[in-house]
Design a protein around this motif. Structure first.
Motif: not given
Length: 268
Positions: A39-42, A44-47, A52-57, A97-102
């Protein structure tokens, strides 16, 4: 006001080793999500942002808290904690992240240790390619444990220039970028943090970007500088937590000066 002395070579070596331990720890976490339903969320800055981002951090923060509870953390997903500390870790769990999800493997994890606000250790870890650049103040940059060096390119007309995307430039920035690429040998897009690793290894001569956040560029600085390159903002000033996100990285001081002249002339 009393300030502490610079970190010793032994301290830098210990922190560099710990940074690599961090990268080792989270590689399996990011790899397990790559090219799998996610699942991909957006934000506030539209990124985009993913689990995966959250789990790694979260894993990075946990490990730092266990080993260095007095250190501060500045992370992309969970913000700053104890940021006034003398030693602060900058974390970008998945840069690109854009590369990651594509399904593009040219994404990485960026780790930096700041001492009194200045990056002294930086890691560019690219899990899917099993490549890792590391830089530490006063030491040569390394790729997978072997010293690496930026190219000897001194002429803009001979330079290979990279940017993540033309979409990152707006208004006068885009005109300045176009002027720079017209003067360069060739331009290519894509790569995110990987482009800077390629620069540190002598394959790319110039990387120019805009709209970056501190966690996007702080880890790059010790790597580029340790490889003999130069990295600043578009005004030629050292990058810091307060920089505006415009980055120029060049293989040599001469190439950097030429790029700055073109950008400066186009932005005025």
């Amino acid at each position: 006001m009393q300030t502490s002395p610079p970190l010793s070579a032994q301290q830098l070596a210990a922190y560099s080793s710990f940074a690599q331990t961090l990268a080792d720890r989270v590689r399996p976490l990011s790899r397990k999500w790559f090219r799998h339903p996610l699942a991909v969320d957006t934000k506030a800055d539209e990124s985009p942002v993913t689990q995966a981002d959250r789990e790694v951090e979260a894993a990075l923060r946990e490990a730092i808290a266990q080993h260095y509870p007095d250190h501060g953390i500045y992370g992309e997903e969970f913000g700053a904690s104890h940021a006034e500390a003398e030693l602060v870790w900058s974390l970008d769990p998945i840069d690109g992240t854009r590369a990651f999800i594509s399904g593009n493997p040219l994404w990485g994890t960026l780790l930096a240790l700041l001492h009194r606000g200045k990056p002294v250790v930086g890691v560019i870890d690219v899990p899917m390619l099993d490549e890792r650049w590391i830089g530490a103040a006063g030491a040569p940059a390394q790729l997978n444990g072997v010293a690496c060096r930026a190219s000897a390119c001194t002429e803009l007309r001979q330079a290979i220039l990279y940017a993540t995307s033309p979409d990152i430039f707006v208004g006068a920035e885009l005109a300045a970028f176009e002027a720079l690429t017209e003067a360069a040998r060739m331009r290519r897009y894509g790569g995110d943090c990987y482009s800077y690793g390629l620069l540190a290894s002598g394959h790319v001569d110039l990387v120019v970007e805009s709209g970056l956040q501190p966690y996007d560029y702080l880890a790059l600085m010790p790597v580029i500088e340790g490889a003999g390159g130069v990295i600043t903002d578009w005004s030629g000033q050292p990058l810091s937590l307060e920089s505006q996100g415009r980055v120029v990285a060049a293989a040599t001081p001469q190439l950097h000066r030429q790029a700055m002249r073109v950008l400066g002339a186009a932005m005025t």
